[in-house]
Motif scaffolding. Structure first.
Motif, PDB file in Angstrom:
ATOM      1  N   SER A 184     -35.135   7.787  -4.729  1.00  0.00           N
ATOM      2  CA  SER A 184     -36.199   9.107  -4.449  1.00  0.00           C
ATOM      3  C   SER A 184     -34.807   9.477  -5.157  1.00  0.00           C
ATOM      4  O   SER A 184     -34.097  10.211  -4.170  1.00  0.00           O
ATOM      5  CB  SER A 184     -37.024   9.141  -3.441  1.00  0.00           C
ATOM      6  OG  SER A 184     -37.177   8.302  -2.846  1.00  0.00           O
ATOM      7  N   GLY A 185     -35.221  10.383  -5.992  1.00  0.00           N
ATOM      8  CA  GLY A 185     -35.004  11.575  -6.816  1.00  0.00           C
ATOM      9  C   GLY A 185     -35.494  12.630  -7.362  1.00  0.00           C
ATOM     10  O   GLY A 185     -36.636  13.273  -6.848  1.00  0.00           O
ATOM     11  N   GLN A 186     -36.420  12.449  -8.700  1.00  0.00           N
ATOM     12  CA  GLN A 186     -37.712  13.518  -8.684  1.00  0.00           C
ATOM     13  C   GLN A 186     -38.463  12.844  -8.578  1.00  0.00           C
ATOM     14  O   GLN A 186     -39.435  13.522  -8.787  1.00  0.00           O
ATOM     15  CB  GLN A 186     -37.171  14.378 -10.291  1.00  0.00           C
ATOM     16  CG  GLN A 186     -36.446  14.446 -11.042  1.00  0.00           C
ATOM     17  CD  GLN A 186     -36.084  15.965 -10.014  1.00  0.00           C
ATOM     18  OE1 GLN A 186     -37.149  16.983  -9.953  1.00  0.00           O
ATOM     19  NE2 GLN A 186     -34.584  16.236  -9.538  1.00  0.00           N
ATOM     20  N   LEU A 187     -38.255  11.968  -8.456  1.00  0.00           N
ATOM     21  CA  LEU A 187     -39.588  10.399  -8.718  1.00  0.00           C
ATOM     22  C   LEU A 187     -38.980  10.033  -7.560  1.00  0.00           C
ATOM     23  O   LEU A 187     -38.575   9.403  -7.146  1.00  0.00           O
ATOM     24  CB  LEU A 187     -39.676   9.668 -10.186  1.00  0.00           C
ATOM     25  CG  LEU A 187     -40.362  10.264 -10.950  1.00  0.00           C
ATOM     26  CD1 LEU A 187     -40.147   9.496 -12.210  1.00  0.00           C
ATOM     27  CD2 LEU A 187     -41.462  10.990 -10.910  1.00  0.00           C
ATOM     28  N   SER A 188     -40.700   9.501  -6.733  1.00  0.00           N
ATOM     29  CA  SER A 188     -40.702   8.934  -5.578  1.00  0.00           C
ATOM     30  C   SER A 188     -40.027   7.633  -5.266  1.00  0.00           C
ATOM     31  O   SER A 188     -40.528   6.688  -6.745  1.00  0.00           O
ATOM     32  CB  SER A 188     -41.875   8.790  -4.672  1.00  0.00           C
ATOM     33  OG  SER A 188     -42.833   8.353  -5.237  1.00  0.00           O
ATOM     34  N   SER A 189     -39.484   6.178  -4.660  1.00  0.00           N
ATOM     35  CA  SER A 189     -38.943   5.303  -4.861  1.00  0.00           C
ATOM     36  C   SER A 189     -40.417   4.588  -4.880  1.00  0.00           C
ATOM     37  O   SER A 189     -40.293   3.309  -5.558  1.00  0.00           O
ATOM     38  CB  SER A 189     -37.597   4.526  -3.622  1.00  0.00           C
ATOM     39  OG  SER A 189     -38.698   4.992  -2.039  1.00  0.00           O
ATOM     40  N   GLU A 190     -41.423   4.805  -4.299  1.00  0.00           N
ATOM     41  CA  GLU A 190     -42.207   4.047  -3.941  1.00  0.00           C
ATOM     42  C   GLU A 190     -43.265   4.249  -5.701  1.00  0.00           C
ATOM     43  O   GLU A 190     -43.604   3.276  -6.176  1.00  0.00           O
ATOM     44  CB  GLU A 190     -43.665   5.124  -2.297  1.00  0.00           C
ATOM     45  CG  GLU A 190     -43.249   4.510  -1.858  1.00  0.00           C
ATOM     46  CD  GLU A 190     -41.765   5.541  -1.297  1.00  0.00           C
ATOM     47  OE1 GLU A 190     -41.573   5.314  -0.608  1.00  0.00           O
ATOM     48  OE2 GLU A 190     -41.885   7.153  -2.241  1.00  0.00           O
ATOM     49  N   LEU A 191     -43.237   5.604  -6.478  1.00  0.00           N
ATOM     50  CA  LEU A 191     -43.990   5.171  -7.787  1.00  0.00           C
ATOM     51  C   LEU A 191     -42.971   5.223  -8.289  1.00  0.00           C
ATOM     52  O   LEU A 191     -43.833   3.885  -9.342  1.00  0.00           O
ATOM     53  CB  LEU A 191     -43.664   7.008  -7.963  1.00  0.00           C
ATOM     54  CG  LEU A 191     -44.168   7.276  -9.452  1.00  0.00           C
ATOM     55  CD1 LEU A 191     -44.720   8.825  -9.292  1.00  0.00           C
ATOM     56  CD2 LEU A 191     -42.873   7.428 -10.168  1.00  0.00           C
ATOM     57  N   LYS A 192     -41.973   4.489  -8.265  1.00  0.00           N
ATOM     58  CA  LYS A 192     -41.379   4.196  -9.219  1.00  0.00           C
ATOM     59  C   LYS A 192     -40.826   2.238  -8.726  1.00  0.00           C
ATOM     60  O   LYS A 192     -41.014   1.370 -10.041  1.00  0.00           O
ATOM     61  CB  LYS A 192     -39.158   3.922  -9.303  1.00  0.00           C
ATOM     62  CG  LYS A 192     -38.867   5.607  -9.531  1.00  0.00           C
ATOM     63  CD  LYS A 192     -37.485   5.588  -9.964  1.00  0.00           C
ATOM     64  CE  LYS A 192     -37.328   6.858  -8.610  1.00  0.00           C
ATOM     65  NZ  LYS A 192     -35.725   7.484  -9.069  1.00  0.00           N
ATOM     66  N   GLU A 193     -41.634   1.961  -8.199  1.00  0.00           N
ATOM     67  CA  GLU A 193     -41.012   0.627  -7.047  1.00  0.00           C
ATOM     68  C   GLU A 193     -42.798  -0.253  -8.457  1.00  0.00           C
ATOM     69  O   GLU A 193     -42.564  -1.148  -8.762  1.00  0.00           O
ATOM     70  CB  GLU A 193     -41.692   0.205  -6.050  1.00  0.00           C
ATOM     71  CG  GLU A 193     -42.057  -1.167  -5.744  1.00  0.00           C
ATOM     72  CD  GLU A 193     -40.846  -2.199  -5.964  1.00  0.00           C
ATOM     73  OE1 GLU A 193     -40.821  -3.299  -6.198  1.00  0.00           O
ATOM     74  OE2 GLU A 193     -39.752  -2.090  -6.265  1.00  0.00           O
ATOM     75  N   GLN A 194     -43.883   0.785  -8.437  1.00  0.00           N
ATOM     76  CA  GLN A 194     -45.112   0.091  -8.682  1.00  0.00           C
ATOM     77  C   GLN A 194     -45.007   0.233 -10.137  1.00  0.00           C
ATOM     78  O   GLN A 194     -45.029  -0.266 -11.008  1.00  0.00           O
ATOM     79  CB  GLN A 194     -46.005   1.265  -8.170  1.00  0.00           C
ATOM     80  CG  GLN A 194     -46.430   1.851  -7.091  1.00  0.00           C
ATOM     81  CD  GLN A 194     -46.644   0.054  -6.437  1.00  0.00           C
ATOM     82  OE1 GLN A 194     -47.587  -0.530  -7.571  1.00  0.00           O
ATOM     83  NE2 GLN A 194     -46.506   0.109  -4.960  1.00  0.00           N
ATOM     84  N   VAL A 195     -43.997   0.882 -10.572  1.00  0.00           N
ATOM     85  CA  VAL A 195     -43.537   1.224 -11.913  1.00  0.00           C
ATOM     86  C   VAL A 195     -42.822  -0.421 -12.485  1.00  0.00           C
ATOM     87  O   VAL A 195     -42.744  -0.741 -13.606  1.00  0.00           O
ATOM     88  CB  VAL A 195     -42.898   2.188 -12.720  1.00  0.00           C
ATOM     89  CG1 VAL A 195     -42.220   2.310 -14.719  1.00  0.00           C
ATOM     90  CG2 VAL A 195     -44.089   3.580 -12.609  1.00  0.00           C
ATOM     91  N   ARG A 196     -41.240  -0.497 -11.451  1.00  0.00           N
ATOM     92  CA  ARG A 196     -41.234  -1.710 -11.523  1.00  0.00           C
ATOM     93  C   ARG A 196     -41.861  -3.268 -12.054  1.00  0.00           C
ATOM     94  O   ARG A 196     -41.857  -4.324 -12.734  1.00  0.00           O
ATOM     95  CB  ARG A 196     -40.395  -1.766 -10.687  1.00  0.00           C
ATOM     96  CG  ARG A 196     -39.210  -3.161 -10.997  1.00  0.00           C
ATOM     97  CD  ARG A 196     -38.450  -3.499  -9.648  1.00  0.00           C
ATOM     98  NE  ARG A 196     -39.278  -4.067  -8.761  1.00  0.00           N
ATOM     99  CZ  ARG A 196     -40.259  -5.479  -8.543  1.00  0.00           C
ATOM    100  NH1 ARG A 196     -40.130  -6.155 -10.024  1.00  0.00           N
ATOM    101  NH2 ARG A 196     -41.233  -5.654  -8.459  1.00  0.00           N
TER     102      ARG A 196
END
Length: 135
Positions: free
Chosen positions: A38-50
């Motif tokens: 998690s940075g500016q964006l959550s790791s959960e959001l990035k996982e859905q993008v991945r």
């Protein structure tokens, strides 16, 4: 079976394929860890993008980690996943109008992180696809 043998360096099959070049593996892994957390964006959001990117980028190993979970989406995640889908369709030639929509929900820092995450994840998934990394 992957197109090249795994090295003895690395903990995952992906890392062992990069492990033939330890300096490359270390740099790649470091950047991956920075982008995943998690940075500016959550790791959960990035996982859905991945997960969204994995469905079209050709890496079976990446696809096996799961499909996007729309029931887990909030508004921001929906916009990020939609942006990733546009990226996949137009191969980076994203219209200004799409960026203007993104600016309604994301700060410039978040947009920068999202674009970096999408670019790095796509590169990782393309590597897996080229090498034929299996699930």
């Amino acid at each position: 079976m992957a197109r090249i043998k795994e090295s003895i360096i690395g903990t995952t099959p992906f890392e062992r394929l990069l492990g033939h070049n330890p300096e490359l593996l270390n740099g790649w892994s470091h950047l991956g860890k920075v982008l995943e957390k998690s940075g500016q964006l959550s790791s959960e959001l990035k996982e859905q993008v991945r997960r969204t990117l994995a469905q079209q980028n050709g890496c079976e190993y990446c696809k096996a980690k799961g499909k996007p979970e729309p029931d887990q989406f909030n508004n921001k995640t929906s916009f990020a996943v939609g942006f990733a889908e546009v990226f996949l369709q137009v191969k980076g030639e994203i219209p200004n109008s799409v960026f203007e929509l993104l600016k309604d929900s994301f700060t410039e820092e978040e947009i920068s992180e999202l674009c970096a995450f999408i670019a790095f994840t796509t590169a990782s998934q393309y590597f897996g696809a080229m090498i034929k990394l299996e699930a």
